[in-house]
Design a protein around this motif. Sequence first.
Motif, short mmCIF file in Angstrom:
data_model
loop_
_atom_site.label_atom_id
_atom_site.label_comp_id
_atom_site.label_asym_id
_atom_site.label_seq_id
_atom_site.Cartn_x
_atom_site.Cartn_y
_atom_site.Cartn_z
N ARG A 279 0.82 -1.22 0.00
CA ARG A 279 0.00 0.00 0.00
C ARG A 279 0.85 1.27 0.00
N LEU A 280 2.04 1.19 0.62
CA LEU A 280 2.93 2.35 0.65
C LEU A 280 3.64 2.57 -0.69
N GLY A 281 3.48 1.62 -1.61
CA GLY A 281 4.09 1.76 -2.93
C GLY A 281 5.54 1.31 -2.99
N ILE A 282 6.03 0.71 -1.91
CA ILE A 282 7.41 0.24 -1.88
C ILE A 282 7.60 -0.94 -2.83
N ALA A 283 6.54 -1.70 -3.05
CA ALA A 283 6.56 -2.85 -3.96
C ALA A 283 5.35 -2.77 -4.89
N PRO A 284 5.48 -3.26 -6.13
CA PRO A 284 4.39 -3.16 -7.10
C PRO A 284 3.24 -4.13 -6.86
N THR A 285 3.50 -5.23 -6.16
CA THR A 285 2.46 -6.22 -5.87
C THR A 285 2.66 -6.73 -4.45
N ARG A 286 1.66 -7.42 -3.94
CA ARG A 286 1.81 -7.99 -2.59
C ARG A 286 2.85 -9.10 -2.59
N ALA A 287 2.95 -9.85 -3.67
CA ALA A 287 3.95 -10.92 -3.76
C ALA A 287 5.35 -10.33 -3.69
N ALA A 288 5.56 -9.21 -4.39
CA ALA A 288 6.86 -8.54 -4.36
C ALA A 288 7.13 -7.97 -2.97
N ALA A 289 6.09 -7.46 -2.33
CA ALA A 289 6.23 -6.92 -0.97
C ALA A 289 6.63 -8.04 -0.01
N ARG A 290 6.00 -9.20 -0.18
CA ARG A 290 6.31 -10.35 0.68
C ARG A 290 7.77 -10.76 0.52
N GLN A 291 8.27 -10.68 -0.71
CA GLN A 291 9.66 -11.04 -0.97
C GLN A 291 10.62 -10.02 -0.35
N LEU A 292 10.28 -8.74 -0.44
CA LEU A 292 11.12 -7.71 0.17
C LEU A 292 11.20 -7.89 1.68
N VAL A 293 10.06 -8.20 2.28
CA VAL A 293 10.04 -8.42 3.73
C VAL A 293 10.89 -9.65 4.09
N GLY A 294 10.67 -10.74 3.36
CA GLY A 294 11.39 -11.98 3.63
C GLY A 294 12.89 -11.87 3.45
N HIS A 295 13.32 -10.97 2.56
CA HIS A 295 14.75 -10.78 2.30
C HIS A 295 15.37 -9.68 3.16
N LYS A 296 14.62 -9.25 4.17
CA LYS A 296 15.12 -8.30 5.18
C LYS A 296 15.44 -6.91 4.63
N HIS A 297 14.60 -6.44 3.72
CA HIS A 297 14.78 -5.09 3.18
C HIS A 297 13.89 -4.08 3.90
N ILE A 298 13.00 -4.56 4.78
CA ILE A 298 11.99 -3.70 5.40
C ILE A 298 12.19 -3.60 6.91
N THR A 299 11.96 -2.40 7.43
CA THR A 299 12.07 -2.18 8.88
C THR A 299 10.73 -1.72 9.45
N VAL A 300 10.53 -1.99 10.72
CA VAL A 300 9.38 -1.48 11.46
C VAL A 300 9.94 -0.79 12.70
N ASP A 301 9.67 0.50 12.83
CA ASP A 301 10.23 1.31 13.92
C ASP A 301 11.76 1.18 13.97
N GLY A 302 12.38 1.12 12.80
CA GLY A 302 13.83 1.10 12.71
C GLY A 302 14.49 -0.25 12.84
N LYS A 303 13.70 -1.29 13.12
CA LYS A 303 14.26 -2.64 13.27
C LYS A 303 13.80 -3.53 12.12
N VAL A 304 14.72 -4.34 11.60
CA VAL A 304 14.39 -5.23 10.49
C VAL A 304 13.37 -6.28 10.93
N VAL A 305 12.31 -6.42 10.14
CA VAL A 305 11.30 -7.45 10.40
C VAL A 305 11.15 -8.25 9.10
N ASN A 306 11.31 -9.57 9.19
CA ASN A 306 11.24 -10.40 7.97
C ASN A 306 10.07 -11.37 8.01
#
Length: 201
Positions: free
Chosen positions: A100-127
Motif C-alpha cells: 500500500r505504501l508503494g514500496i513494492a508493485p504487488t503484494r507478492a513482491a512486498a512479501r519477498q522484500l520483507v522476507g529478504h530483510k529489506h523492510i524495517t518497522v520502527d527502525g528494526k528489520v522485520v522479515n
Amino acid sequence: MARYTGPKSKIARRFGEAIFGPDKVLSKKNYAPGQHGNSRRKKSSEYGVMLAEKQKAKYTYGVLEKQFRNMFEKAARMNGITGEILLQLLENRLDNVVFRLGIAPTRAAARQLVGHKHITVDGKVVNIPSYSVKPGQVVGVRERSKSLEVIETSLSGFNHSKYPWLEWDNAAKVGKLLHTPERADIPENIKEHLIVELYSK
C-alpha cells in the motif's frame, strides 16, 4: 514461507479480476480458464458463491487456508463486525502495508522484500510478512536497500494520497500507519459478509 506459487493469470480469470495486479492475459481473455470458459456457465450454488468469495480474499492477500482461518477466528473474538475486522487484520499485515505504501508493485513482491530483510518497522528489520503493523508504527526501507531498482521503480510516480490511513515520507522512504482503515476506504472488491456466512455454517 508458505505462499501460493501456482498460475496467477488462471486464478485472476476465474474471478474476472486482476487480484494479483495488472494482468496481460486477463485483459485479453476476460473469461474463465478452460475449454468451456468462454461459454455459458451454470449458476453457482449458494455455498459455491460463498466459497469463491473466501478464495478470492485468500488469493488477493496471499494468505493460505490455515492462516486465513486463524485470522477469521481472531476477528470473531473481537468486538465489532467480524467481516470488516477480518479485512482490517489483512490490511494491517506487513506485506500488505509495504504494498500500500508503494514500496513494492504487488503484494507478492512486498512479501519477498520483507522476507529478504529489506523492510524495517520502527527502525528494526522485520522479515515476517504476516507481522501485524499497529497504528503509529513506522514502516520503512532498510538503509542499504533504498537504492534497489524494484523499490525505486515502484515508488516512482506512486500516488500516496489514495490511502488516507497511511502517511509517507519520500525523502526518508518511511511510512506510518496512522490508523486502521475503515471498510469504506479499503478498495478491494470483497463481499466479506459471505465469508462470515461460510465459516458460520
